[in-house]
Design a protein around this motif. Structure first.
Motif, PDB file in Angstrom:
ATOM      1  N   UNK A  14       1.035  -1.472   0.409  1.00 31.72           N
ATOM      2  CA  UNK A  14       0.078  -0.167   0.165  1.00 31.72           C
ATOM      3  C   UNK A  14       0.749   1.568   0.023  1.00 31.72           C
ATOM      4  N   UNK A  15       2.200   0.914   0.748  1.00 29.86           N
ATOM      5  CA  UNK A  15       3.501   2.183   0.658  1.00 29.86           C
ATOM      6  C   UNK A  15       3.333   3.017  -0.306  1.00 29.86           C
ATOM      7  N   UNK A  16       3.372   1.558  -1.495  1.00 28.92           N
ATOM      8  CA  UNK A  16       4.344   2.119  -3.289  1.00 28.92           C
ATOM      9  C   UNK A  16       2.762   2.097  -3.553  1.00 28.92           C
ATOM     10  N   UNK A  17       1.772   2.145  -2.874  1.00 32.84           N
ATOM     11  CA  UNK A  17       0.461   3.122  -4.095  1.00 32.84           C
ATOM     12  C   UNK A  17      -0.141   2.104  -4.469  1.00 32.84           C
ATOM     13  N   UNK A  18       0.088   0.644  -4.002  1.00 32.60           N
ATOM     14  CA  UNK A  18      -0.360  -0.466  -5.285  1.00 32.60           C
ATOM     15  C   UNK A  18      -1.638  -0.367  -4.183  1.00 32.60           C
ATOM     16  N   UNK A  19      -2.973  -0.933  -5.745  1.00 29.67           N
ATOM     17  CA  UNK A  19      -4.293  -1.044  -5.117  1.00 29.67           C
ATOM     18  C   UNK A  19      -4.847  -1.862  -4.793  1.00 29.67           C
ATOM     19  N   UNK A  20      -5.585  -2.144  -3.753  1.00 29.82           N
ATOM     20  CA  UNK A  20      -5.267  -3.482  -2.965  1.00 29.82           C
ATOM     21  C   UNK A  20      -5.900  -4.488  -4.115  1.00 29.82           C
ATOM     22  N   UNK A  21      -6.753  -4.391  -5.066  1.00 30.73           N
ATOM     23  CA  UNK A  21      -7.160  -5.863  -5.297  1.00 30.73           C
ATOM     24  C   UNK A  21      -5.129  -6.100  -5.763  1.00 30.73           C
ATOM     25  N   UNK A  22      -4.800  -5.410  -5.875  1.00 26.50           N
ATOM     26  CA  UNK A  22      -3.427  -5.764  -7.039  1.00 26.50           C
ATOM     27  C   UNK A  22      -2.478  -6.545  -5.901  1.00 26.50           C
ATOM     28  N   UNK A  31      -4.106  -7.716  -3.080  1.00 23.36           N
ATOM     29  CA  UNK A  31      -4.079  -9.137  -2.640  1.00 23.36           C
ATOM     30  C   UNK A  31      -3.891 -10.234  -3.622  1.00 23.36           C
ATOM     31  N   UNK A  32      -3.646  -9.932  -5.297  1.00 22.34           N
ATOM     32  CA  UNK A  32      -3.317 -10.830  -6.563  1.00 22.34           C
ATOM     33  C   UNK A  32      -1.933 -11.141  -6.261  1.00 22.34           C
ATOM     34  N   UNK A  33      -1.700 -10.295  -6.414  1.00 23.46           N
ATOM     35  CA  UNK A  33       0.649 -10.395  -5.991  1.00 23.46           C
ATOM     36  C   UNK A  33       1.439 -10.569  -5.171  1.00 23.46           C
ATOM     37  N   UNK A  34       0.439 -10.066  -4.035  1.00 30.13           N
ATOM     38  CA  UNK A  34       1.416 -10.504  -2.673  1.00 30.13           C
ATOM     39  C   UNK A  34       0.634 -10.931  -1.651  1.00 30.13           C
ATOM     40  N   UNK A  35      -0.312 -11.195  -1.046  1.00 32.74           N
ATOM     41  CA  UNK A  35      -1.330 -11.938  -0.595  1.00 32.74           C
ATOM     42  C   UNK A  35      -1.478 -13.396  -0.633  1.00 32.74           C
ATOM     43  N   UNK A  36      -2.177 -13.742  -1.583  1.00 30.61           N
ATOM     44  CA  UNK A  36      -2.459 -14.998  -2.751  1.00 30.61           C
ATOM     45  C   UNK A  36      -1.238 -15.694  -3.222  1.00 30.61           C
TER      46      UNK A  36
END
Length: 365
Positions: A251-259, A261-266
């Motif tokens: 989030x600090x890098x400005x990545x949206x929540x959906x991205x 979730x897809x690219x980091x969390x999942x």
């Protein structure tokens, strides 16, 4: 006055093993107690009952090791040895039924399991000319039905379960009424009997297509009712294990929540999610009651999941053993063969889960 030197008495040697029983005492005591109990039972009853022998051996071993440790060591060490013995006994009691079932299935099923049995369509055939009923061994119709029904249930359940878990963990607030309702329904569905899922699917399709609602798709819907809560729970736990710092950094890098979730969390939780999905598949692949109610059973090869009854390995094992044909031994042999095939299929799914978990683990990458 002259000083007199006195020779000091040598102190006894200090050893680290003083006041301790040797390491080999536990297996030796177990073997000795087992031999004594067996001899006593043979002398008194002239027969060795395995269950009674194991029970008396466990009790006598705990008493012997507890008393011996109390005399040589101390009360604390004796308690530790007795509790450890109880844990081992509980482990053995849990493993014995599993090993017994597995050995029985392998021994009985290996007699009929071969390539012709797997890739042949079997069943009972009635000859109108001779009026004879012949039994042909084969499980290909059950293998195809199992893969089709399980595949449809997986395609439907996995996206619903993963998306539900994402909503519960990433979007819903703790006091959200919808989140509480979903969590309650998932808990209820987790404990629902499998036969209720089959009745639900059959009743639903009876209202849609009429009384003859037997189909593989109906059975797949019944399995979805059982599979979705497992996927939701396993995925939810894996997502909660992802550190919050990874989300905050994204989030600090400005990545949206959906991205995020897809690219980091999942991606971080991919190993656990895939493992939970594969274990959920292994859980439903052996279901009998919901498939028997929703898809019925047949000896014919049916590859259309939207019409006519469909066979699975679990239902084949049940029907051949409970409702044998004219050749009872042949029907029961096919039941054991189907059961062994089902066990092999579940083992393959578990191995896939282990391999995928190792490949997608963050440390491996």
């Amino acid at each position: 006055m002259s000083a007199q030197t006195t020779s000091a008495k040598p102190s006894p040697p200090v050893t680290l093993t003083s006041g301790q029983l040797p390491r080999w005492i536990e297996p030796v005591a177990l073997v000795a107690v087992a031999a004594v109990i067996a001899a006593v039972l043979l002398l008194l009853a002239r027969d060795l009952n395995i269950g009674v022998w194991l029970f008396l051996t466990a009790i006598a071993y705990l008493v012997v090791i507890g008393v011996g440790s109390s005399i040589v060591e101390n009360r604390r060490k004796a308690t530790d040895r007795v509790v450890r013995g109880l844990v081992i006994c509980a482990f053995v009691l849990a493993v014995i039924p599993l090993v017994s079932t597995l050995v029985t299935v392998v021994v009985q099923g290996a007699a009929v399991l071969d390539w012709s049995f797997i890739f042949s369509v079997g069943g009972n055939q009635f000859n109108q000319d001779t009026l004879e009923v012949t039994n042909t061994p084969g499980a290909w119709q059950a293998v195809v039905g199992t893969l089709i029904i399980t595949g449809i249930a997986t395609v439907i359940s996995v996206p619903i379960g993963i998306l539900t878990a994402i909503y519960l963990v990433e979007y819903a607030q703790p006091n959200n009424p919808l989140r509480r309702a979903i969590t309650f329904l998932v808990d209820v569905m987790t404990g629902i009997p499998s036969i209720v899922a089959g009745l639900f699917a059959f009743s639903l399709f009876s209202l849609i297509v009429g009384p003859k609602a037997f189909s593989g798709f109906s059975a797949a819907i019944a399995l979805c009712v059982l599979m979705i809560p497992i996927v939701v729970r396993s995925t939810e736990e894996m997502l909660r294990l992802v550190p919050s710092e990874l989300r905050e950094a994204s989030f600090a890098l400005g990545v949206p929540r959906a991205q995020t979730i897809i690219r980091v969390v999942l991606r971080t939780a991919a190993s656990g999610i895939v493992t939970g999905v594969v274990l959920a598949i292994a859980r439903i692949v052996g279901e009998t009651a919901p498939i028997f109610i929703a898809a019925s059973f047949t000896d014919a090869l049916n590859t259309n999941p939207f019409s006519d009854p469909m066979q699975t390995l679990a239902v084949m094992a049940y029907t051949n053993y409970s409702f044998p044909g004219t050749d009872i031994s042949a029907s029961q042999a096919q039941a054991w063969g189907a059961a062994l095939l089902l066990v092999i299929l579940v083992v393959i799914f578990n191995l896939i889960a282990r391999i995928v978990a190792t490949v997608f683990a963050p440390k491996s990458r």
